[in-house]
Motif scaffolding. Structure first.
Motif, PDB file in Angstrom:
ATOM      1  N   THR A  44     -31.614 -28.990 -19.148  1.00 28.21           N
ATOM      2  CA  THR A  44     -31.952 -27.678 -18.572  1.00 28.21           C
ATOM      3  C   THR A  44     -31.201 -26.584 -19.467  1.00 28.21           C
ATOM      4  O   THR A  44     -30.235 -26.858 -20.125  1.00 28.21           O
ATOM      5  N   VAL A  45     -31.773 -25.277 -18.995  1.00 31.23           N
ATOM      6  CA  VAL A  45     -30.903 -24.139 -19.780  1.00 31.23           C
ATOM      7  C   VAL A  45     -29.473 -24.059 -19.256  1.00 31.23           C
ATOM      8  O   VAL A  45     -28.609 -23.753 -20.166  1.00 31.23           O
ATOM      9  N   ALA A  46     -29.174 -24.397 -18.093  1.00 33.91           N
ATOM     10  CA  ALA A  46     -27.858 -24.301 -17.319  1.00 33.91           C
ATOM     11  C   ALA A  46     -27.141 -25.473 -18.051  1.00 33.91           C
ATOM     12  O   ALA A  46     -25.829 -25.109 -18.568  1.00 33.91           O
ATOM     13  N   GLU A  47     -27.558 -26.391 -18.482  1.00 33.20           N
ATOM     14  CA  GLU A  47     -26.723 -27.603 -19.141  1.00 33.20           C
ATOM     15  C   GLU A  47     -26.450 -27.314 -20.523  1.00 33.20           C
ATOM     16  O   GLU A  47     -25.363 -27.620 -21.062  1.00 33.20           O
ATOM     17  N   VAL A  48     -27.288 -26.662 -21.245  1.00 37.84           N
ATOM     18  CA  VAL A  48     -27.271 -26.176 -22.613  1.00 37.84           C
ATOM     19  C   VAL A  48     -26.100 -25.142 -22.472  1.00 37.84           C
ATOM     20  O   VAL A  48     -25.345 -25.220 -23.304  1.00 37.84           O
ATOM     21  N   ALA A  49     -26.309 -24.262 -21.824  1.00 38.75           N
ATOM     22  CA  ALA A  49     -25.195 -23.173 -21.822  1.00 38.75           C
ATOM     23  C   ALA A  49     -23.774 -23.624 -21.263  1.00 38.75           C
ATOM     24  O   ALA A  49     -22.793 -23.329 -21.945  1.00 38.75           O
ATOM     25  N   ASP A  50     -23.687 -24.666 -20.448  1.00 43.08           N
ATOM     26  CA  ASP A  50     -22.339 -25.306 -20.055  1.00 43.08           C
ATOM     27  C   ASP A  50     -21.763 -26.057 -21.413  1.00 43.08           C
ATOM     28  O   ASP A  50     -20.903 -25.976 -21.729  1.00 43.08           O
ATOM     29  N   PHE A  51     -22.777 -26.640 -22.067  1.00 37.95           N
ATOM     30  CA  PHE A  51     -22.370 -27.468 -23.366  1.00 37.95           C
ATOM     31  C   PHE A  51     -21.919 -26.701 -24.335  1.00 37.95           C
ATOM     32  O   PHE A  51     -20.877 -26.989 -24.924  1.00 37.95           O
ATOM     33  N   MET A  52     -22.800 -25.403 -24.778  1.00 36.87           N
ATOM     34  CA  MET A  52     -22.308 -24.669 -25.718  1.00 36.87           C
ATOM     35  C   MET A  52     -21.238 -23.738 -25.258  1.00 36.87           C
ATOM     36  O   MET A  52     -20.780 -22.861 -26.176  1.00 36.87           O
ATOM     37  N   ARG A  53     -20.808 -23.500 -23.981  1.00 39.22           N
ATOM     38  CA  ARG A  53     -20.053 -22.474 -23.249  1.00 39.22           C
ATOM     39  C   ARG A  53     -20.433 -21.145 -23.740  1.00 39.22           C
ATOM     40  O   ARG A  53     -19.709 -20.269 -23.957  1.00 39.22           O
ATOM     41  N   VAL A  54     -21.658 -20.786 -23.361  1.00 36.03           N
ATOM     42  CA  VAL A  54     -22.178 -19.351 -23.308  1.00 36.03           C
ATOM     43  C   VAL A  54     -23.091 -19.240 -22.182  1.00 36.03           C
ATOM     44  O   VAL A  54     -23.249 -20.103 -21.348  1.00 36.03           O
ATOM     45  N   SER A  55     -23.485 -18.082 -22.046  1.00 37.12           N
ATOM     46  CA  SER A  55     -24.371 -17.808 -20.713  1.00 37.12           C
ATOM     47  C   SER A  55     -25.703 -18.392 -20.898  1.00 37.12           C
ATOM     48  O   SER A  55     -26.254 -18.654 -21.911  1.00 37.12           O
TER      49      SER A  55
END
Length: 73
Positions: free
Chosen positions: A11-22
């Protein structure tokens, strides 16, 4: 005979968490075409291999140079 694994999506949230971005940064990357994604209903799913490829790539194009930022202002 070998069994092929289905691609894994995040998900977009999982990608954001993985990359440490919003999440907004991930959405911008998807909309600009920098990060491939598929639309599922009203949300996006990003292939795991695309996130891994981005993480392992040369990130110099993504790094904002401090002097370039000052020139833009």
């Amino acid at each position: 005979m070998t069994q092929q694994q289905a691609p894994r999506f995040l998900t977009v949230a999982e990608v954001a968490d993985f990359m440490r971005v919003s999440k907004m940064t991930v959405y911008r990357m998807v909309h600009s075409g920098d990060l491939p994604a598929v639309r599922v209903g009203r949300s996006f799913r990003v292939p795991l291999h695309a996130v891994e490829q981005l993480a392992n790539s040369d990130l110099s194009a993504w790094v904002v140079n401090d002097t370039e930022e000052r020139k833009a202002q």
